[in-house]
Design a protein around this motif. Structure first.
Motif, PDB file in Angstrom:
ATOM      1  N   ALA A  81       1.601  -3.485  -5.604  1.00 14.28           N
ATOM      2  CA  ALA A  81       0.677  -4.035  -6.594  1.00 14.28           C
ATOM      3  C   ALA A  81      -0.387  -4.878  -5.902  1.00 14.28           C
ATOM      4  N   LYS A  82       0.008  -5.523  -4.813  1.00 18.34           N
ATOM      5  CA  LYS A  82      -0.966  -6.331  -4.070  1.00 18.34           C
ATOM      6  C   LYS A  82      -1.809  -5.448  -3.166  1.00 18.34           C
ATOM      7  N   GLN A  83      -1.169  -4.423  -2.590  1.00 20.56           N
ATOM      8  CA  GLN A  83      -1.872  -3.578  -1.624  1.00 20.56           C
ATOM      9  C   GLN A  83      -2.969  -2.757  -2.296  1.00 20.56           C
ATOM     10  N   LEU A  84      -2.625  -2.224  -3.474  1.00 20.41           N
ATOM     11  CA  LEU A  84      -3.564  -1.324  -4.139  1.00 20.41           C
ATOM     12  C   LEU A  84      -4.393  -2.108  -5.149  1.00 20.41           C
ATOM     13  N   SER A  85      -5.699  -1.855  -5.176  1.00 19.47           N
ATOM     14  CA  SER A  85      -6.497  -2.500  -6.209  1.00 19.47           C
ATOM     15  C   SER A  85      -7.568  -1.525  -6.651  1.00 19.47           C
ATOM     16  N   GLN A  86      -8.093  -1.784  -7.819  1.00 21.32           N
ATOM     17  CA  GLN A  86      -9.051  -0.863  -8.417  1.00 21.32           C
ATOM     18  C   GLN A  86     -10.234  -0.650  -7.483  1.00 21.32           C
ATOM     19  N   GLY A  87     -10.627   0.596  -7.308  1.00 22.73           N
ATOM     20  CA  GLY A  87     -11.811   0.894  -6.500  1.00 22.73           C
ATOM     21  C   GLY A  87     -11.493   1.226  -5.047  1.00 22.73           C
ATOM     22  N   LEU A  88     -10.257   0.987  -4.629  1.00 23.20           N
ATOM     23  CA  LEU A  88      -9.867   1.236  -3.240  1.00 23.20           C
ATOM     24  C   LEU A  88      -9.768   2.741  -2.953  1.00 23.20           C
ATOM     25  N   THR A  89     -10.254   3.154  -1.778  1.00 22.52           N
ATOM     26  CA  THR A  89     -10.095   4.559  -1.405  1.00 22.52           C
ATOM     27  C   THR A  89      -8.844   4.707  -0.539  1.00 22.52           C
ATOM     28  N   VAL A  90      -7.979   5.619  -0.950  1.00 27.71           N
ATOM     29  CA  VAL A  90      -6.721   5.774  -0.217  1.00 27.71           C
ATOM     30  C   VAL A  90      -6.450   7.243   0.078  1.00 27.71           C
ATOM     31  N   ALA A  91      -5.687   7.461   1.145  1.00 29.71           N
ATOM     32  CA  ALA A  91      -5.189   8.808   1.425  1.00 29.71           C
ATOM     33  C   ALA A  91      -3.706   8.798   1.114  1.00 29.71           C
ATOM     34  N   LEU A  92      -3.229   9.829   0.425  1.00 30.11           N
ATOM     35  CA  LEU A  92      -1.828   9.881   0.025  1.00 30.11           C
ATOM     36  C   LEU A  92      -1.188  11.157   0.538  1.00 30.11           C
ATOM     37  N   PHE A  93       0.036  11.010   1.027  1.00 26.40           N
ATOM     38  CA  PHE A  93       0.806  12.183   1.426  1.00 26.40           C
ATOM     39  C   PHE A  93       2.051  12.211   0.568  1.00 26.40           C
ATOM     40  N   GLY A  94       2.398  13.347   0.049  1.00 23.87           N
ATOM     41  CA  GLY A  94       3.646  13.400  -0.694  1.00 23.87           C
ATOM     42  C   GLY A  94       3.752  14.676  -1.485  1.00 23.87           C
ATOM     43  N   LYS A  95       4.880  14.775  -2.200  1.00 21.73           N
ATOM     44  CA  LYS A  95       5.111  15.958  -3.000  1.00 21.73           C
ATOM     45  C   LYS A  95       4.540  15.705  -4.396  1.00 21.73           C
ATOM     46  N   VAL A  96       3.837  16.707  -4.909  1.00 20.11           N
ATOM     47  CA  VAL A  96       3.218  16.580  -6.225  1.00 20.11           C
ATOM     48  C   VAL A  96       4.175  17.127  -7.282  1.00 20.11           C
ATOM     49  N   ASP A  97       4.335  16.364  -8.378  1.00 22.99           N
ATOM     50  CA  ASP A  97       5.149  16.842  -9.504  1.00 22.99           C
ATOM     51  C   ASP A  97       4.276  16.895 -10.753  1.00 22.99           C
ATOM     52  N   ARG A  98       4.854  17.489 -11.789  1.00 23.02           N
ATOM     53  CA  ARG A  98       4.177  17.372 -13.075  1.00 23.02           C
ATOM     54  C   ARG A  98       5.110  16.592 -13.990  1.00 23.02           C
ATOM     55  N   TYR A  99       4.590  15.537 -14.614  1.00 22.86           N
ATOM     56  CA  TYR A  99       5.421  14.703 -15.463  1.00 22.86           C
ATOM     57  C   TYR A  99       4.648  14.436 -16.738  1.00 22.86           C
ATOM     58  N   ARG A 100       5.247  14.806 -17.875  1.00 23.23           N
ATOM     59  CA  ARG A 100       4.575  14.681 -19.171  1.00 23.23           C
ATOM     60  C   ARG A 100       3.176  15.280 -19.134  1.00 23.23           C
ATOM     61  N   GLY A 101       3.092  16.433 -18.503  1.00 23.29           N
ATOM     62  CA  GLY A 101       1.823  17.168 -18.505  1.00 23.29           C
ATOM     63  C   GLY A 101       0.787  16.662 -17.512  1.00 23.29           C
ATOM     64  N   ARG A 102       1.151  15.600 -16.735  1.00 18.81           N
ATOM     65  CA  ARG A 102       0.159  15.093 -15.779  1.00 18.81           C
ATOM     66  C   ARG A 102       0.680  15.227 -14.350  1.00 18.81           C
ATOM     67  N   LEU A 103      -0.265  15.330 -13.393  1.00 17.18           N
ATOM     68  CA  LEU A 103       0.143  15.363 -11.985  1.00 17.18           C
ATOM     69  C   LEU A 103       0.654  13.981 -11.582  1.00 17.18           C
ATOM     70  N   GLN A 104       1.676  13.990 -10.728  1.00 19.23           N
ATOM     71  CA  GLN A 104       2.237  12.703 -10.314  1.00 19.23           C
ATOM     72  C   GLN A 104       2.805  12.790  -8.902  1.00 19.23           C
ATOM     73  N   MET A 105       2.645  11.705  -8.124  1.00 18.35           N
ATOM     74  CA  MET A 105       3.345  11.580  -6.841  1.00 18.35           C
ATOM     75  C   MET A 105       4.253  10.367  -6.936  1.00 18.35           C
ATOM     76  N   THR A 106       5.496  10.541  -6.457  1.00 19.56           N
ATOM     77  CA  THR A 106       6.447   9.437  -6.484  1.00 19.56           C
ATOM     78  C   THR A 106       6.666   8.942  -5.051  1.00 19.56           C
ATOM     79  N   ASN A 107       6.536   7.639  -4.856  1.00 16.78           N
ATOM     80  CA  ASN A 107       6.689   7.023  -3.524  1.00 16.78           C
ATOM     81  C   ASN A 107       5.964   7.782  -2.413  1.00 16.78           C
ATOM     82  N   PRO A 108       4.666   8.082  -2.573  1.00 17.74           N
ATOM     83  CA  PRO A 108       3.965   8.779  -1.493  1.00 17.74           C
ATOM     84  C   PRO A 108       3.695   7.831  -0.321  1.00 17.74           C
TER      85      PRO A 108
END
Ligand code: ADP
Ligand code: MG
Length: 711
Positions: free
Chosen positions: A109-136
Motif C-alpha cells: 500500500a505504501k509502495q504503490l501509489s496512483q500514477g506510478l508506472t510499474v512492470a509486473l510479472f505473474g500469472k494472469v487469471d480471470r476473476y468475476r469477469g476481470r483480469l487479475q494478477m495475484t501476488n505478482p
C-alpha cells in the motif's frame, strides 16, 4: 585536466555533485553505502526489464504468465475476516485494465501509489469477469524509456527508488563523456580476452540497448573486480619473496624420516607429495606461506609433524596453534603419542640423546607448569609447543622458532606473522608458516581468498576407510535409535549432535541436556549416555572425552563442539538432529567424526519439520557425496561467496558483481593476467595507472576494514 578519469578520482567525487542530490538524498545514499560517484556506478542493476517482451493488457490470456507495464490507477488496503492484510490495486495501459491483489504484503500500500508506472510479472487469471494478477513480482519503472530498463537494488528504508538511481547513473556517465573513464588494462590484453573498454562497460551495464550488451559489460566489470584482488595478492607475494627472509633448513638429520618409519602404515601418495612440497619450502631461505587443505581424516597431522620435526632436526623449534583449547589438547595428545619414541641428539647427556620434548600451552595451563614450559620454550629445551593463541601472547618467547603450523585458522593475518618473528626468533627472519584446513574450499575461491599462499592438497584418503552411508530421515525416527542400539550391542559407539536452537542458549547446554534426558529416559534408556557442550569446564570436557574414548560411554550427546578434532575409531554412528539447521561444510565435518575405523559407519541427518528448498538441496548433497571438495563446490553454488569470506574479513566487498561460483573462468583469467602484469612483460611498474589503481584499492579496503572494526 584532459586525461581520462581514474577510479580513484571517481571515488573522490561525492554524489552531491549530481543534480537533485541535497542533504537528505545524500544521507539516504550513504545509508546504502553509496558516497562517491565510483560507488554509485558500481551499484549495479539487480536485473533488467526487456520491454520487447512486454504484453498489452488487451492481448494477455488468462492462465498464462505475462509481463505487463502500466500505470497504477487506485490502491486500497483492508483486512480479511481473520485479520490478514490484503492490498488491492488496479492497473491500466492504453489497451485495457487489470486488477492486482496482494495477500500478506501490507507494505505494498505504501509502495504503490496512483500514477506510478510499474512492470509486473505473474500469472494472469480471470476473476468475476476481470483480469487479475495475484501476488505478482513488481518492479517500479518510473518514467524511464528505452527498450531495456535497469532495475536497481532499492532500499525502501532509505527511500531510494530505482529510477532515482538510474537517473543519477545516467547523469554521472554523461558528465564523464568529455574526459572518458580511464582504462588501465592495455588494449592488447583487452583484445586478447575479447573485452570492451571500461567506459563502454559502465555505459552498457547501466543503459544497455540490448541484453547481449549487458553480458559483455558484465564480463569486463567482473574481470576488473577479480583482477584488482589478484593484483593485490600477487604483489603482496612478490614483496614477501623479495623482502622477507626465512630460516634455511637442510634435509640432514634423521629425525623426520625416523618418525615416518615408525608409523604403523605407509604414507598415501598425496602425503608423500605434500611432504616433498613442504620440505622444499623449508630448504629455501624464503619463508614458506603454504595452505594445506585436505578432507577430514586425510592425514594432515603427519605432514605438519614432519615439518615441525624438520625444524627440530635443524636445531630449531616448531609450534602448532589451534583455534580452541579442546582442539589444542586433542592435537597435543595425538602428537605426543606419535612422538613418544623419538629421540634427538643431545651431547650433554650420557647417551648423547634425549627424548623429544613436546608441551601444551593454553590459558588453562597455569602456575609452575606454565612457568616451566615458558622457560623451556625460551631456552630451547622444549622442541614442540602445541597450543592456542596463548602461544603468541605477551611473555611467550621462543629460543628459535622456525616452523609454525596453524590449524583451521582463517584469520591468521600479517600482524600475527610479525609477532611470531619478534617473539619467535632471535634474528629478523620469519618462521615458515603452514596453514591447515579441513574445510576444503573450491579452487577459484582458494585463488581469491588465499591467492598469496601456495596450496598443497591432500586429495586422497588413507586406504581401508569404509565409506559412510548417509541417510536423511524425516520420519521413522524409531529406526535411527534402533540402529544406534544395535551398533552399541555390537560394541560400537555413537554420537548425537544437537544444534543451538535458541539464541539464549549460545553454548548449547540446555539443548543438549534436554536431548540427553529424553534419550536416556526413552529410546536409549539401557545405554550409557554422556554429554558434551560449551558450558562444561575444560576438565569436565576432557573427562567426558576420555570416558568416551575408553568406551565407558556408549553414546555421546553433544553440540558442535565435537565438530573438529575428535577422533574415536570405534564410533560408527552419527545422528545429527535438526540437520536442516546446519550448513554443508559443518554437516560434512560432523559426519567426518565417524568412519575412522574399519567398521561400516552411518550418518543420519534427522529433520522433523518441513525444510526449506535450500536445506533440501544441502541434505541431498550430503546424501549423494562424501567428497569434501565436491561438496564445497556445491556449497558455493548454493550459498555464494558469503560463506568463504568471513564476516569481517576484508575482501568481501571487493566482489560486487563477480561470483566465485558463476565466474570461475574469469577468476582463472584474472589470475593469469595478474601474473603476466606483475612478473611478466608489460610489467606493472611501467603501468602507472594500473599501479595507482591497485594502491587506491588497497587504501579503500583498509579504510573499510577500519570502519568495520570501529562500527
Ligand atoms: P586430518 O587432520 O587430515 O583430519 P589426521 O592427520 O588426524 O587427519 O589423520 C586421521 C587418522 O588417519 C589418524 O588416526 C591417522 O593416524 C591416520 N592416518 C594418517 N595417515 C594415514 C595413512 N597414510 N595410512 C593410514 N592411516 C593414516
Ligand atoms: Mg586433524
Amino acid at each position: 585536466m584532459t586525461d581520462p578519469i581514474s577510479l580513484r578520482e571517481l571515488d573522490a567525487i561525492g554524489v552531491d555533485r549530481l543534480q537533485g542530490i541535497g542533504e537528505q538524498r545524500r544521507t539516504s545514499l550513504e545509508e546504502a553505502q553509496i558516497h562517491s560517484i565510483f560507488e554509485l556506478l558500481t551499484h549495479y542493476p539487480r536485473r533488467y526489464i526487456d520491454r520487447s517482451h512486454e504484453a498489452k493488457l488487451a492481448d494477455v490470456q488468462p492462465g498464462q504468465e505475462a509481463m505487463v507495464v502500466g500505470d497504477i490507477e487506485s490502491v486500497t488496503s483492508r483486512r480479511t475476516r481473520n485479520r490478514k492484510p490484503i492490498v488491492e490495486a488496479s492497473l491500466s495501459d492504453e489497451t485495457g485494465t487489470m486488477d492486482l491483489v496482494f495477500f500478506n504484503q501490507a507494505w505494498r500500500a505504501k509502495q504503490l501509489s496512483q500514477g506510478l508506472t510499474v512492470a509486473l510479472f505473474g500469472k494472469v487469471d480471470r476473476y468475476r469477469g476481470r483480469l487479475q494478477m495475484t501476488n505478482p513480482l513488481v518492479d517500479l519503472v518510473g518514467d524511464r524509456t528505452g527498450r531495456i530498463v535497469a532495475i536497481y537494488p532499492q532500499s525502501n528504508k532509505a527511500g531510494l527508488t530505482t529510477w532515482d538511481i538510474g537517473r543519477w547513473c545516467t547523469e554521472a556517465l554523461r558528465r564523464c563523456q568529455t574526459r572518458q573513464i580511464a582504462d588501465p588494462i592495455p588494449e592488447n590484453f583487452r583484445d586478447k580476452m575479447g573485452l570492451v573498454d571500461r567506459m563502454s562497460a559502465f555505459e552498457a551495464i547501466h543503459q544497455p540497448s540490448s541484453m547481449s550488451e549487458v553480458v559483455g559489460a558484465r564480463d569486463r566489470l567482473v574481470l576488473d573486480e577479480l583482477l584488482r584482488v589478484q593484483l593485490v595478492l600477487r604483489m603482496r607475494k612478490m614483496r614477501r619473496l623479495h623482502h622477507a627472509l626465512g630460516v634455511k633448513h637442510s634435509n640432514q638429520g634423521d629425525l623426520p624420516d625416523q618418525f615416518i618409519r615408525g608409523l604403523p602404515f605407509d604414507l598415501t601418495a598425496a602425503q608423500q607429495r605434500t611432504i616433498a612440497e613442504v620440505s622444499a619450502d623449508l630448504e629455501s631461505d624464503q619463508p614458506m606461506h603454504r595452505l594445506l587443505q585436505g578432507d577430514v581424516g586425510a592425514g594432515k597431522t603427519l605432514v605438519a609433524m614432519y615439518a615441525m620435526l624438520m625444524a627440530v632436526a635443524n636445531g630449531h623449534q616448531g609450534a602448532l596453534m589451534a583455534p580452541t583449547e579442546v582442539l589444542a589438547e586433542q592435537h597435543y595428545l595425538n602428537l605426543f603419542e606419535l612422538a613418544k619414541h623419538l629421540e634427538i641428539p643431545d651431547e650433554s647427556t650420557l647417551t648423547g640423546k634425549r627424548p623429544l620434548s613436546i608441551k601444551l600451552l593454553t590459558n588453562g595451563v597455569a602456575g609452575t607448569d606454565r612457568s616451566q614450559i615458558l622457560k623451556g620454550m625460551h631456552d630451547g629445551s622444549v622442541d614442540l609447543a602445541i597450543g592456542t593463541h596463548a602461544l603468541i601472547q605477551d611473555g611467550v618467547n621462543f629460543s628459535s622458532l622456525s616452523v609454525v603450523v596453524v590449524d583451521e585458522q582463517h584469520r591468521f593475518g600479517v600482524e600475527q606473522r610479525s609477532v611470531l618473528r619478534e617473539r619467535g626468533r632471535p634474528d629478523e627472519r620469519f618462521p615458515h608458516l603452514l596453514v591447515m584446513t579441513a574445510t576444503p574450499i573450491p579452487r577459484t575461491a582458494a585463488m581469491t581468498v588465499y591467492g598469496d599462499l601456495d596450496v598443497s592438497t591432500l586429495n586422497e584418503l588413507p586406504p581401508g576407510r569404509s565409506p559412510i552411508a548417509t541417510r536423511w530421515v524425516s520420519d521413522e525416527l524409531v529406526s535411527v535409535w534402533e540402529h544406534v542400539r544395535s551398533e552399541v550391542d555390537q560394541g560400537r559407539q555413537a554420537y548425537v549432535v544437537c544444534p543451538l536452537i535458541e539464541e539464549s542458549d549460545k553454548l548449547g547446554a540446555s539443548s543438549a541436556e534436554k536431548t540427553r534426558q529424553e534419550l536416556a529416559e526413552g529410546e536409549l534408556s539401557e545405554l550409557r549416555v554422556g554429554i558434551l557442550h560449551g558450558r562444561l569446564s575444560a576438565s569436565e570436557k576432557q573427562q567426558t572425552m576420555d570416558s568416551f574414548r575408553e568406551g565407558d560411554l556408549d553414546v555421546l550427546v553433544a553440540t558442535t563442539v565435537i565438530e573438529v578434532g575428535v577422533d574415536v575409531a570405534n564410533a560408527t554412528t552419527m545422528v545429527i538432529l535438526s540437520a536442516d539447521r546446519f550448513g554443508i561444510a559443518q554437516l560434512h565435518q560432523l559426519r567426518g567424526r565417524v568412519g575412522r575405523g574399519s567398521h561400516d559407519s552411518t550418518c543420519f541427518l534427522v529433520t522433523t519439520e518441513e525444510v526449506s528448498s535450500d536445506a533440501d538441496a544441502r541434505l541431498r548433497a550430503l546424501e549423494e557425496s562424501t567428497d569434501g571438495f565436491a561438496l564445497a563446490e556445491r556449497d558455493l553454488e548454493l550459498r555464494g561467496e558469503g560463506t568463504i569470506f568471513e564476516q569481517r574479513q576484508s575482501g568481501r566487498n571487493d566482489l560486487k558483481l563477480a561470483s566465485l561460483a558463476r565466474d570461475r573462468i574469469w577468476v582463472e583469467r584474472a589470475r593469469a593476467l595478474a601474473a603476466e602484469l606483475v612478473d611478466g612483460q608489460g610489467s606493472i611498474d611501467q603501468n602507472m595507472p594500473l599501479e595507482d589503481e591497485v594502491r587506491w584499492f588497497v587504501e579503500r579496503r583498509d579504510d573499510e576494514a577500519e570502519n568495520l572494526s570501529r562500527g
